[in-house]
Write an enzyme that holds these catalytic residues in place. Sequence first.
Site, PDB file in Angstrom:
ATOM      1  N   LYS A   1      25.731  53.563  26.938  1.00 59.14           N
ATOM      2  CA  LYS A   1      26.895  54.238  27.532  1.00 59.14           C
ATOM      3  C   LYS A   1      28.192  53.749  26.915  1.00 59.14           C
ATOM      4  O   LYS A   1      29.205  54.425  26.927  1.00 59.14           O
ATOM      5  CB  LYS A   1      26.932  54.000  29.052  1.00 59.14           C
ATOM      6  CG  LYS A   1      25.861  54.762  29.815  1.00 59.14           C
ATOM      7  CD  LYS A   1      26.432  55.985  30.526  1.00 59.14           C
ATOM      8  CE  LYS A   1      25.399  57.062  30.826  1.00 59.14           C
ATOM      9  NZ  LYS A   1      24.500  56.730  31.914  1.00 59.14           N
TER      10      LYS A   1
ATOM     11  N   LYS B   1      22.285  65.233  29.180  1.00 55.59           N
ATOM     12  CA  LYS B   1      23.445  65.908  29.735  1.00 55.59           C
ATOM     13  C   LYS B   1      24.728  65.482  29.022  1.00 55.59           C
ATOM     14  O   LYS B   1      25.682  66.246  28.921  1.00 55.59           O
ATOM     15  CB  LYS B   1      23.530  65.560  31.223  1.00 55.59           C
ATOM     16  CG  LYS B   1      24.769  66.031  31.926  1.00 55.59           C
ATOM     17  CD  LYS B   1      24.763  67.535  32.143  1.00 55.59           C
ATOM     18  CE  LYS B   1      26.080  67.988  32.748  1.00 55.59           C
ATOM     19  NZ  LYS B   1      26.056  69.369  33.177  1.00 55.59           N
TER      20      LYS B   1
ATOM     21  N   LYS C   1      16.742  62.075  22.741  1.00 55.60           N
ATOM     22  CA  LYS C   1      16.272  62.811  23.918  1.00 55.60           C
ATOM     23  C   LYS C   1      17.305  63.865  24.339  1.00 55.60           C
ATOM     24  O   LYS C   1      18.504  63.700  24.091  1.00 55.60           O
ATOM     25  CB  LYS C   1      15.958  61.843  25.066  1.00 55.60           C
ATOM     26  CG  LYS C   1      17.168  61.228  25.685  1.00 55.60           C
ATOM     27  CD  LYS C   1      16.850  60.451  26.961  1.00 55.60           C
ATOM     28  CE  LYS C   1      18.177  59.917  27.478  1.00 55.60           C
ATOM     29  NZ  LYS C   1      18.137  58.921  28.472  1.00 55.60           N
TER      30      LYS C   1
HETATM   31  P1  TYM Z   1      18.863  60.944  35.325  1.00 58.72           P
HETATM   32  O1  TYM Z   1      19.743  61.632  36.286  1.00 58.72           O
HETATM   33  O2  TYM Z   1      19.406  60.609  33.985  1.00 58.72           O
HETATM   34  O3  TYM Z   1      17.565  61.808  35.074  1.00 58.72           O
HETATM   35  C1  TYM Z   1      16.789  62.306  36.158  1.00 58.72           C
HETATM   36  C2  TYM Z   1      15.330  62.366  35.779  1.00 58.72           C
HETATM   37  O4  TYM Z   1      15.154  63.198  34.607  1.00 58.72           O
HETATM   38  C3  TYM Z   1      14.405  62.495  33.632  1.00 58.72           C
HETATM   39  N1  TYM Z   1      14.865  62.915  32.296  1.00 58.72           N
HETATM   40  C4  TYM Z   1      14.047  63.302  31.296  1.00 58.72           C
HETATM   41  N2  TYM Z   1      12.707  63.419  31.239  1.00 58.72           N
HETATM   42  C5  TYM Z   1      12.185  63.846  30.074  1.00 58.72           C
HETATM   43  N3  TYM Z   1      12.931  64.173  28.993  1.00 58.72           N
HETATM   44  C6  TYM Z   1      14.273  64.070  28.990  1.00 58.72           C
HETATM   45  N4  TYM Z   1      15.008  64.398  27.941  1.00 58.72           N
HETATM   46  C7  TYM Z   1      14.896  63.611  30.197  1.00 58.72           C
HETATM   47  N5  TYM Z   1      16.188  63.393  30.568  1.00 58.72           N
HETATM   48  C8  TYM Z   1      16.143  62.973  31.853  1.00 58.72           C
HETATM   49  C9  TYM Z   1      14.699  61.028  33.901  1.00 58.72           C
HETATM   50  O5  TYM Z   1      13.703  60.187  33.355  1.00 58.72           O
HETATM   51  C10 TYM Z   1      14.753  60.998  35.396  1.00 58.72           C
HETATM   52  O6  TYM Z   1      13.467  60.852  35.944  1.00 58.72           O
HETATM   53  N6  TYM Z   1      18.836  56.196  36.889  1.00 58.72           N
HETATM   54  C11 TYM Z   1      18.264  57.510  37.130  1.00 58.72           C
HETATM   55  C12 TYM Z   1      18.459  58.010  38.539  1.00 58.72           C
HETATM   56  C13 TYM Z   1      17.963  57.119  39.607  1.00 58.72           C
HETATM   57  C14 TYM Z   1      16.612  56.887  39.973  1.00 58.72           C
HETATM   58  C15 TYM Z   1      16.670  55.999  41.076  1.00 58.72           C
HETATM   59  C16 TYM Z   1      15.393  57.328  39.472  1.00 58.72           C
HETATM   60  C17 TYM Z   1      18.729  56.389  40.463  1.00 58.72           C
HETATM   61  N7  TYM Z   1      17.969  55.717  41.357  1.00 58.72           N
HETATM   62  C18 TYM Z   1      15.501  55.541  41.678  1.00 58.72           C
HETATM   63  C19 TYM Z   1      14.234  56.855  40.092  1.00 58.72           C
HETATM   64  C20 TYM Z   1      14.292  55.986  41.175  1.00 58.72           C
HETATM   65  C21 TYM Z   1      18.931  58.494  36.194  1.00 58.72           C
HETATM   66  O7  TYM Z   1      20.043  58.301  35.756  1.00 58.72           O
HETATM   67  O8  TYM Z   1      18.225  59.652  35.985  1.00 58.72           O
END
Ligand code: TYM
Length: 354
Positions: A115, A215, A212
């Site tokens: 980040k 967003k 990957k």
């Molecule tokens: P976030 O918001 O970045 O992404 C949400 C979910 O989408 C999955 N993901 C992907 N999977 C496959 N290919 C991709 N290109 C891709 N981009 C995103 C992520 O692996 C995720 O499962 N830190 C986490 C949010 C969070 C969380 C938690 C998750 C906060 N507390 C507790 C699990 C348990 C995050 O930023 O995800």
Amino acid sequence: NRIIFSGIQPTGVPHLGNYLGALRPWVKLQDGAAPDDQLLFSIVDLHAITIKQDSSLLRQWRKEMFASFLAVGLDPKKSILYAQSDVPAHAELMWILSCSASMGYLSRMTQWKSKMSLPSNANPFDTSTSKKKDAPALKLGLFSYPVLQAADILLYKTTHVPVGEDQAQHLEFARELAITFNHSFGAELLVPPQTIISPAKRVMSLAEPTKKMSKSDPDVKSRILITDTKEKIHKKIRVALTDSIQGVSYNRETRPGVSNLIDIMYHFQEEQFTSPEQLAQDLFGPETSLKALKEKVADTVDEHLREVREAFNNAMSMGDAEMSGVARESANTANQLASSNLKTIKAQMGLGWD
Ligand code: TYM
């Protein structure tokens, strides 16, 4: 019985990586759940503010994410669907866990580095890297992001966490933190969770298929949103970066762009093919043009997202009061579960009057 928890940041309409890597597996878990399983899916707005957010955009994005939950088939009657900031126990447990979390471990985590566009060997305490010209200072919240994530999970005695591959490191941290914590308080207060990595664990960017899909990529053509129209889907896939090798074949190393498109198609048809290689062999070959491949992939994506797209528009036409009503009702349930678990933890630590 299983307790399943996962979270997603309020980044507006989710992209194909979020959908295939998280939202769709969540719906499958929900629909295949046993009566005594409990499922919680949270829009993690407290995580979102680890980087600067505009307040009205944050509101809008949370709403769009909630509408996306409903559109993909998450059902507030079966799963607890809520905003993290509606359940104060997340932040409270985070503080408690902060007092056990290792700075050394946190400093090796990759997310704060990426980040801040720092190299993977960057050291948070080295002020010469963080004070580089125009470089933003590392904020405590961004650094301790994984502690909040651990709190989200551990708060509910979660047994299973379904995520994409990029979250595996954070989950390992949560597991270790739970073990350390239990050890130091001499009780099994926290449950080290199991990670469920989705089959579509890493959907790649259409513009740069070695990264990957994300967003935060400034190039909007690098990702497909689950609400993109047929025309948009076709346009983005048509200009997706591939290669100049003749024909269609699957090899993630030598043909990352082509293989990503095959992977995407495969993830929509996992029942019909045993692997992406097999899909590529059965449907395409050395004679197939990349143009024809792209047409076919775009058609498949469009067909499968059509229903979600329509459901999203319906959900967005819900009044604000109706939507927040649904989210708050779920948050009440989450609050009850969370407060009761937190009370036990605090009592064991000597906090509070119980
Ligand atoms: P976030 O918001 O970045 O992404 C949400 C979910 O989408 C999955 N993901 C992907 N999977 C496959 N290919 C991709 N290109 C891709 N981009 C995103 C992520 O692996 C995720 O499962 N830190 C986490 C949010 C969070 C969380 C938690 C998750 C906060 N507390 C507790 C699990 C348990 C995050 O930023 O995800």
